[in-house]
Design a protein around this motif. Structure first.
Motif, short mmCIF file in Angstrom:
data_model
loop_
_atom_site.label_atom_id
_atom_site.label_comp_id
_atom_site.label_asym_id
_atom_site.label_seq_id
_atom_site.Cartn_x
_atom_site.Cartn_y
_atom_site.Cartn_z
N GLU A 78 48.74 26.88 41.73
CA GLU A 78 47.67 28.04 41.69
C GLU A 78 47.85 29.28 40.82
O GLU A 78 47.91 30.48 41.18
CB GLU A 78 47.54 28.58 43.21
N MET A 79 48.25 28.95 39.74
CA MET A 79 48.63 30.02 38.65
C MET A 79 47.26 30.90 38.54
O MET A 79 47.50 32.01 38.08
CB MET A 79 49.17 29.33 37.54
N ASP A 116 46.39 13.46 30.51
CA ASP A 116 47.09 14.60 30.00
C ASP A 116 46.35 15.07 28.88
O ASP A 116 46.18 16.32 28.67
CB ASP A 116 48.28 14.19 29.11
N GLU A 117 45.23 14.23 28.14
CA GLU A 117 44.50 14.70 27.24
C GLU A 117 42.99 15.11 27.52
O GLU A 117 42.24 15.56 26.97
CB GLU A 117 44.29 13.55 26.04
N PHE A 118 42.52 14.86 29.07
CA PHE A 118 41.40 15.07 29.48
C PHE A 118 41.69 15.94 30.78
O PHE A 118 40.76 15.68 31.72
CB PHE A 118 40.37 13.95 29.62
N LYS A 119 42.55 16.87 30.77
CA LYS A 119 42.77 17.89 31.97
C LYS A 119 41.50 18.73 32.22
O LYS A 119 41.40 19.18 33.06
CB LYS A 119 43.94 18.62 31.90
N TYR A 120 40.38 18.83 31.06
CA TYR A 120 39.50 19.51 31.38
C TYR A 120 38.23 18.77 32.16
O TYR A 120 37.08 19.30 32.38
CB TYR A 120 38.76 20.21 30.01
N LYS A 175 40.12 23.19 23.84
CA LYS A 175 41.20 23.40 22.81
C LYS A 175 41.38 24.81 22.35
O LYS A 175 42.11 25.10 21.70
CB LYS A 175 40.82 22.69 21.53
N ILE A 176 40.36 25.62 22.74
CA ILE A 176 40.37 27.41 22.56
C ILE A 176 41.27 27.89 23.81
O ILE A 176 42.04 28.71 23.60
CB ILE A 176 39.14 27.64 22.17
N VAL A 177 40.84 27.58 25.04
CA VAL A 177 41.40 28.08 26.27
C VAL A 177 42.66 27.77 26.50
O VAL A 177 43.41 28.60 27.28
CB VAL A 177 40.20 28.10 27.13
N LYS A 178 42.81 26.57 26.16
CA LYS A 178 44.43 25.94 26.74
C LYS A 178 45.17 26.70 26.18
O LYS A 178 46.39 27.41 26.80
CB LYS A 178 44.41 24.40 26.58
N PRO A 179 45.48 27.11 24.73
CA PRO A 179 46.48 27.77 23.97
C PRO A 179 46.56 29.12 24.71
O PRO A 179 47.56 29.94 24.90
CB PRO A 179 46.23 27.66 22.66
N MET A 180 45.49 29.74 24.91
CA MET A 180 45.44 31.22 25.59
C MET A 180 45.97 31.10 26.85
O MET A 180 46.77 31.91 27.40
CB MET A 180 43.91 31.45 25.72
N ALA A 181 45.74 30.04 27.86
CA ALA A 181 46.40 29.74 29.20
C ALA A 181 47.85 29.68 29.02
O ALA A 181 48.64 30.44 29.74
CB ALA A 181 45.68 28.55 29.77
N ASP A 182 48.15 28.95 28.18
CA ASP A 182 49.65 28.79 27.78
C ASP A 182 50.48 30.03 27.59
O ASP A 182 51.54 30.35 28.22
CB ASP A 182 50.09 27.84 26.81
N TRP A 196 34.73 31.04 31.22
CA TRP A 196 35.63 31.72 32.23
C TRP A 196 36.12 30.43 33.21
O TRP A 196 37.28 30.20 33.27
CB TRP A 196 35.03 32.74 33.12
N THR A 197 35.29 29.72 33.71
CA THR A 197 35.81 28.54 34.51
C THR A 197 36.38 27.65 33.96
O THR A 197 37.75 27.26 34.53
CB THR A 197 34.27 27.73 35.04
N MET A 198 36.50 27.47 32.61
CA MET A 198 37.38 26.35 31.87
C MET A 198 38.74 27.17 31.58
O MET A 198 39.79 26.63 31.71
CB MET A 198 36.50 26.07 30.69
N LEU A 199 38.50 28.38 31.19
CA LEU A 199 39.88 29.37 31.10
C LEU A 199 40.53 29.42 32.39
O LEU A 199 41.77 29.04 32.49
CB LEU A 199 39.55 30.51 30.68
N ASP A 200 39.95 29.25 33.68
CA ASP A 200 40.39 29.44 34.88
C ASP A 200 41.04 28.25 35.13
O ASP A 200 42.55 28.35 35.78
CB ASP A 200 39.47 29.74 35.91
N LEU A 201 40.61 27.16 34.83
CA LEU A 201 41.08 25.58 35.08
C LEU A 201 42.50 25.59 34.21
O LEU A 201 43.38 25.00 34.57
CB LEU A 201 40.05 24.75 34.74
N ALA A 202 42.15 26.02 33.00
CA ALA A 202 43.43 25.87 31.93
C ALA A 202 44.61 26.58 32.36
O ALA A 202 45.78 26.14 32.24
CB ALA A 202 42.94 26.31 30.56
#
Length: 1489
Positions: free
Chosen positions: A252-253, A409-413, A473-480, A234-240
């Motif tokens: 602050e999306m 850009d590629e290590f935003k996590y 790579k899983i949560v970033k498309p969800m966030a998009d 969840w923390t990573m999805l929140d960041l994404a």
């Protein structure tokens, strides 16, 4: 599952984001190898064992390396869902056909534990922590949840929690604002790593909830109540979400995403239909309990969740338990370079370049500057692919700014890295920038995530960083997706009015799925906008005053990738009323060809999209409430789905989807706005439509042909298919006037249904053919769903104008097995498929509520049945799912009264489904002969009941050892019950000369068949692995029946065991399942010409002894309403009673008797069994003649013999007793007992659902007496003995200085002694109700099987041990008798042992869990003198070590060479065995010494 000598592996639940497990995953207990990369931070990376935790066998993640066995393939398959099995089969086929070259082979080795050298326990701790989205409708919620639902939301996010690993329970604080884990036990205020819940909070469920589904509720199969995920995920999805917002200019999306939107998105990933099927919602409580008894269906495995939306473009999303994949459970927060992500520049020496590639390429004509400009638009992966592919770019040097871009850009996590890079870029000092090795820093991070190709060298890999990259790579498309479809984005990009944006969203999900390619989420909004009226005029917030601007959609432009090519883009031309705004909004890319569709005079409500090869390749526009369609544009060679916004409730205002890097559209959805309409009906205001719609099969399926719009599609029945939204749906409608929706050319199909033909074999329905007569040509035409390739076929014809009135669909988690049709005239087809395989669901018009009890697997149809729709597996040629299509006529009331009952619709008194129809109401069904001593309080394990009339019978065929039976008649089709496919054990046929007048007059049970024990297995198979998924003990076979006729009564082929003969016998009923017959019973019908016949039959049914030929009477009158049980102890077929066994419950009350005849224990119990028994042996010539029982209470019984001896009290004796003797001139032949009342099945189920405290349930006897007959001269000489003396009073439970004894300790045989218990904490149980000591004895020379039954309640552990022997030993139990308790039992783990061949138990290994208040046995293994370590019985739901781990919690029980094990003793309660020891005696080999 169960394995020999190995800890069971079964993960219960998976994270809805990363796909990884919650906690229950193991590693070998060895020190991890230290990382050989100097950048690793050893303190938190887990590079070395801290305080020995990595080798501690008590740690929940550790497994003894010696017990790390290979997981057999059959167990992998048994634990997989249907969707996972099907996906695996498809991959295996592709690999076999050569379509998976270059990829890892599918048949990989799966182990029970990861290599502990490669991952530490510290890196696995994070899997215990969870958070969850909980739905408003969930019945079980954490404390204070109401405050988070008061704002009208349907879902809320919990604070941190922990998975319980007991059923599907978890505990979590209702919000992050609450206390998240300050352990106050030590007085400190230090924040703990994991949340802390007290034992009281867990016991009371203060913060408890069910993950995914709530067991016990009737709609649990279809309702998702919560969606769990790891706290770190969840923390990573929140960041994404925050990063996705920044990419779109929104700060602050992560604080602006609504939980309802997140719930709707994640709920759409669960691979099951989104609606609750009301057909399984029972009409009463007992039906709900029966539904729970039949099985628990919960989303537990990854195969049930569709993660393809979150695949992104990197490594896989699916968690697997395989070699080399240990990094998938590594903590993604404890990366080695968190605090030092950049490397200082050490040397200017150039680093090696990428390998050379082809010598000829088009880039050779481009100057390096142009190639560099091209690279500026590519990712690092694309650039290095280019350098490998072309020599022109091979030696091209990339400036440091490129590597800074890669890092940024590629290590935003890695927020620390992004922040550090940003800091350096803002300095703008060359000297500072040059001090960092940007290329080296980037390549180091890539190198730390690179898996070694040969499986060696994992010490150089940062597995936590590698897993963090995977999860991103899983949560970033969800966030998009969440950001692109959010109201905040519409406000920001399109200046949409706030009140409109808040009511706009993706309501119906996407068409298509993500394939894993790179690309972008795009959206287009053509709804209302706002514009500035005057910059100088400010509103209350100080912003320029704006006004709403309505836009009109005039033209839709469809771009195609070439002439006749697939769809690649959409354009929308919008204008304002004053024509100040005229612009194109573009989605996707422009193609070389486009088609414009003018819609100025129409309202666009949606689209029909065509999908092929994983892209949206064609489109058709839908207008005016689905009443008109445009032409089909693009390529139409795939499946299609219509997705529209009904104008009555919504407005279509945009589209959103994913466009891959190739420029093609993979997913598409429509944005819908819900207008503020004050709608009312006669009752009052109507509720607003929901923001997201639960997707149904009708709404979200893709079709070969779109079904007609004016029909109602019921949800399909069959296994859960994870990718059902991408499986081709097909349909067939046999009524006239229905056409494919949106078809450009409509063809008339006036025709009449003549016949439906079903093609099937003994496992599945293979095809359905519909035969019609065309009105125009008067010729026969046919339409086919599925295939004709099958071993068998059957059909049902239809008369002119005759309709399909009802349908029965048979299915399981494998496929659709069969279908049955009932016509409006009441005619019924055969089941097209195996008749009794799977669940039988009935679809029929509303039935009369005053009729028979009906199956809970039933759905009332609210329209005429006019067709079928399905998913069909072309590879395996079977139906995966099958559903009905109804005529949606709201003005018609469907209460059709069919001429006859519908098969599989009605229930009998045992809640078993009648396979055809119930017998006539005035017919009476008797109990099963030979079981007249049982007061049945539990239901038989039968699924069906069926009956046949005996009048026209001409042949009976019995298969094997009464596994199945088939009846042939003088007229009509054969009927069969049970399993009639297997003839390997022989077939017995009895012919009846019906044509010559031979008729059935009775039924007998014969003795002469072989003993009904299971076939012996090969000696070498005893050490094999057995599954706990099988139900029950060794299969119990019925004795063979033989029909008496008016011609064969005097010449029976075998000795008779039981006999049923009556002039009123008309039929026979069977209880059975697909695999075997369970029991049978005679059916009687009164003779209308004999007025007293009904009374005679009722008396015969009440008094079981009336079935015997001799004239037996009770010693006193019995109430006509009292249930009666009896058992006989006279000579039977030359066999005399030589022993009796009495059963008592834990209160000490008498509950049952069992007799032994000439060394063989009978199966018929008077009353019921228990785990506490006492045996009394008779001498030669001794027989029972009378009985003692207490004057009050009937809590005990003692039997007297003709030798003047008396058995001990079976139960609690009292001061005043009654002697019951036969009247003069009569002799006693048996015992009967009555109850004042007998609970009906509904009450029994309700009782089973309630927790029984204390000592549990018992039989409440009303009377006990003797059965007598006239004294026979040829029987054993009768002489009335002197007045019998009652036995001495027995106090049960027997007092003990420490704990009560439920077993009769005084009856322990001489020469037998008890070994010490393993846990040796008896003192903690003193004074606790329902806990005491017990023992069980068995004959080791007759022992054949040991069964461990595991409690599945929150007291998980081994509940009881059942010892099964030959007929000379019978059954004995330690712990509560499993058939008599209300706790839920899982499938038993069984161990075969060959006692008659000399195999003996020598060593017993016991594992127990230590709790604060008590211990409980959770694991057991036994070693025999044959050198086998047989079976581990372990509780798979126990969070602690169940076996062979901790020296503190695992003990061994052994016997000396001169001793042998003859039983077990222990401390037991209703729910668990708490401690265990052996019962020993001197071995017979050393008895003479």
């Amino acid at each position: 599952m169960c394995d020999a000598g190995a800890r069971s592996y079964e993960t219960h639940f998976y994270c809805a984001l990363c796909g990884g497990p919650f906690a229950k995953v193991f590693r070998t207990a060895v020190p991890p190898a230290p990382p050989n990369n100097v950048d690793h931070n050893h303190e938190f990376y887990g590079g070395r064992s801290i305080d020995g935790v990595d080798t501690d066998l008590e740690n929940e993640f550790n497994l003894d390396p010696e017990d790390n066995r290979i997981l057999p393939e059959e167990f992998v398959l048994n634990s997989m869902s249907h969707a996972a099995k099907r996906s695996r089969e498809l991959r295996l086929r592709a690999e076999k056909d050569g379509f998976r070259r270059g990829m890892m082979g599918e048949r990989r080795t799966a182990q029970r534990a990861y290599d502990g050298r490669l991952i530490s326990t510290q890196q696995m701790e994070w899997t215990k922590n969870l958070r969850a989205l909980i739905y408003r409708g969930a019945r079980r919620q954490p404390l204070n949840h109401d405050r988070y639902l008061n704002n009208g939301q349907n879902a809320y996010l919990t604070g941190r929690g922990l998975i319980r690993q007991s059923k599907n329970w978890a505990d979590a604080f209702a919000s992050v604002e609450e206390d998240e884990g300050h352990d106050e036990s030590d007085g400190s205020d230090i924040h703990t790593e994991l949340p802390v819940f007290s034992d009281e909070e867990i016991q009371q469920g203060t913060y408890g909830f069910n993950v995914y589904q709530e067991l016990g509720r009737p709609d649990a199969l279809y309702v998702i109540s919560s969606i769990p995920f790891h706290d770190e995920c969840w923390t990573m999805l929140d960041l994404a979400i925050e990063e996705a917002g920044k990419e779109r200019g929104l700060d602050e999306m992560n604080e602006r995403i609504e939980m309802d939107d997140l719930w709707g998105y994640l709920r759409g990933l669960v691979g099951m239909t989104g609606v609750m099927d009301s057909s399984i919602v029972p009409q009463s409580t007992w039906a709900a309990l029966l539904e729970e008894r039949r099985g628990d269906w919960i989303v537990t495995r990854l195969g049930e969740v569709d993660y393809r939306e979150g695949q992104g473009a990197g490594e896989g999303w699916q968690w697997k338990h395989e070699d080399g994949l240990h990094w998938l459970v590594a903590d993604p927060s404890t990366i080695s370079v968190r605090n030092s992500p950049l490397l200082p520049l050490v040397s200017n020496k150039p680093l090696p370049c990428a390998p050379r590639a082809a010598l000829m390429d088009p880039f050779q004509v481009l100057p390096p500057e142009i190639i560099l400009e091209i690279c500026a638009m590519l990712t690092s992966t694309d650039i290095f692919s280019l350098k490998t592919a072309t020599p022109a770019a091979h030696n091209l040097g990339l400036p440091d700014s490129f590597y800074r871009r890669f890092l940024r850009d590629e290590f935003k996590y890695l927020p620390t890295l992004v922040k550090t890079v940003g800091y350096y870029e803002t300095i703008h000092e060359r000297k500072v920038l040059d001090a960092i090795d940007w290329r080296g820093s980037f390549e180091r991070l890539r190198r730390l995530m690179m898996a070694p190709k040969d499986g060696e060298g994992w010490e150089s890999v940062d597995i936590s960083l590698k897993n963090r990259n995977r999860i991103w790579k899983i949560v970033k498309p969800m966030a998009d997706h969440l950001v692109e479809s959010s109201p905040a984005f519409l406000l920001h990009r399109y200046s949409a009015p706030g009140r409109f944006a808040e009511r706009t969203g993706l309501v119906r999900g996407y068409v298509g799925v993500r394939t894993g390619k790179q690309g972008l989420i795009e959206s287009v909004y053509f709804g209302p906008r706002t514009r500035v009226i005057d910059p100088d005029i400010k509103d209350e917030a100080g912003e320029p005053l704006r006004e709403d601007l309505a836009l009109t959609l005039d033209v839709v432009r469809v771009w195609l990738d070439g002439e006749g090519g697939p769809l690649c883009g959409l354009g929308f031309f919008v204008t304002s009323g004053d024509r100040e705004v005229q612009k194109w909004e573009k989605f996707g890319r422009r193609g070389s060809i486009y088609v414009d569709v003018d819609i100025r005079s129409r309202i666009l409500t949606g689209f029909v999209f065509c999908l092929h090869s994983c892209i949206v390749c064609g489109v058709q526009l839908v207008f005016d409430d689905d009443k008109s369609f445009s032409q089909k544009i693009g390529r139409w060679n795939g499946v299609s789905r219509k997705i529209t916004a009904p104008s009555r409730y919504r407005n279509l205002v945009g589209v959103i989807g994913f466009v891959n890097s190739g420029g093609f559209i993979e997913t598409l959805g429509v944005l819908e706005e819900t207008p503020e309409l004050q709608r009312e009906d006669a009752i009052g205001p109507l509720p607003s439509p929901p923001q997201t719609v639960e997707l149904t099969h009708a709404e979200a399926s893709v079709w070969k042909r779109l079904p007609p719009p004016d029909v109602k599609l019921l949800e399909r029945e069959g296994p859960h298919i994870m990718d059902w939204r991408m499986c081709k749906g097909e349909w067939e409608i046999w009524a006239n006037g229905f056409h494919e929706e949106g078809a450009e050319e409509l063809c008339r199909n006036d025709r009449t249904l003549l016949e439906i033909v079903g093609y099937y074999d003994d496992t599945a329905l293979r095809g359905l053919e519909f035969v019609y007569r065309e009105h125009s040509s008067n010729r026969r035409v046919a339409s086919l769903l599925g295939s004709k390739r099958a071993k068998e076929w059957d059909s049902i014809g239809f008369k002119e104008g005759e309709s399909v009135a009802a349908v029965v669909i048979c299915y399981s988690d494998a496929c659709v097995h069969g279908i049955l049709f009932v016509t409006g005239g009441g005619r019924t087809s055969e089941v097209f498929g195996p008749r009794y395989l799977g669940t039988h669901k009935v679809f029929s018009p509303t039935a009369n509520i005053d009729g028979q009890s009906q199956t809970i697997f039933r759905k009332d149809t609210t329209g005429d049945i006019i067709g079928l729709h399905c998913l069909y597996d072309e590879k395996d040629q079977k139906f995966l799912q099958l559903g009905l299509m109804l005529l949606d006529d709201v003005y018609k009331i469907h209460e059709t009264e069919l001429p006859r009952s519908i098969p599989f619709n009605d229930l009998d008194s045992k809640l078993q489904v009648w396979d055809d129809r119930p017998p006539p109401k005035d017919w009476l069904i008797a109990s099963r002969p030979g079981e007249m001593g049982i007061f049945t309080r539990d239901f038989a394990p039968a699924q069906f009941g069926g009956w046949i009339e005996l009048g026209s019978l001409r042949r009976v065929t019995i298969y094997g050892r009464m596994k199945g039976v088939r009846f042939s008649f003088g007229e009509g089709k054969d009927r069969f019950f049970g399993y009639v496919q297997d003839v390997s054990n022989g077939v017995y046929v009895q012919e009846i000369d019906y044509e010559s007048g031979e008729r059935v007059t009775g039924i007998v049970v014969v003795r002469g068949d072989p003993a009904c024990s299971s076939p012996r297995e090969r000696p070498g198979s005893r050490g094999s692995i057995g599954s706990t998924s099988t139900g029950g003990d060794e299969q119990q076979f019925l004795d063979r029946i033989y029909l008496l006729t008016n011609r064969n009564e005097g010449r029976l082929p075998l000795p008779v065991k039981y006999r049923v003969s009556s002039p009123y016998l008309v039929a026979i009923k069977f209880d059975f399942s697909y695999h075997q017959l369970i029991s049978w019973a005679p059916i009687y019908a009164p003779d209308k010409t004999v007025p007293a016949s009904r009374g005679l039959i009722s008396e015969m049914l009440q008094f079981p002894w009336k079935c015997r030929l001799d004239n037996i009477t009770a010693d006193r009158d019995i109430k006509p309403t009292s249930p009666v049980a009896c058992i006989f102890f006279d000579e039977e077929e030359g066999k005399l009673i030589d022993a009796v066994k009495g059963y008592v419950d834990k209160r000490g009350d008498f509950c049952g008797l069992l007799f032994r005849r000439e060394g063989d224990w009978e199966s018929n119990v008077f009353g019921h069994r228990s785990a506490y028994e006492l045996t009394f042996e008779l001498m030669a010539g001794e027989r029972f003649t009378s009985i003692f029982f207490p004057e009050k209470g009937l809590k005990a019984l003692a039997l007297c013999t003709n030798k003047g001896r008396t058995t001990p009290w079976f139960g609690r004796g009292s001061g005043r007793v009654i002697l019951r003797e036969p009247p003069r001139g009569l002799e006693s032949v048996g015992i009967y007992g009555t109850l004042d009342r007998m609970p009906d099945p509904h009450t029994q189920l309700l009782n089973r659902a309630q927790e029984i405290g204390g000592y549990g349930e018992t039989i409440d006897w009303a009377t006990i007496g003797l059965l007598c007959r006239q004294h026979r001269r040829y029987s054993i000489a009768y002489s009335r003995p002197h007045s019998p003396i009652p036995p001495s009073i027995t106090q049960l439970p027997q007092s003990d200085p420490q704990l009560p004894w439920f077993s009769n300790l005084q009856a322990l045989p001489a020469g037998v002694w008890l070994s010490p218990l393993v846990a040796q904490r008896e003192g903690q149980y003193v004074g606790k109700t329902g806990i005491g000591c017990a023992y069980s004895l068995f004959d080791p020379a007759q022992l054949d099987q040991i069964v461990a039954l595991v409690n599945l309640s929150d007291r998980a552990g081994i509940k009881s041990l059942r010892f099964c022997g030959t007929s000379r030993m019978g059954l004995v139990t330690l712990g509560e008798w499993p058939d008599r308790e209300v706790v839920k039992i899982k499938g038993p783990a069984r161990m075969r042992i060959s006692g008659p061949n000399g195999e003996r138990i020598e060593k017993v290994k016991v594992a127990f869990q230590r709790l604060d208040q008590h211990d409980r046995v959770v694991g057991l293994s036994m070693e025999t003198n044959f050198g086998r370590l047989n079976k581990v019985f372990s509780s798979e739901l126990c969070p602690e070590r169940p076996i062979h781990l901790s020296p503190h919690n695992v003990k061994s029980l052994e016997c000396a060479e001169t001793e042998e094990i003859v039983g077990f003793h222990g401390i037991v309660s209703d729910h668990n065995i708490h401690d265990l020891g052996l019962v020993l005696r001197r071995s017979s080999m050393f008895a003479s010494y």
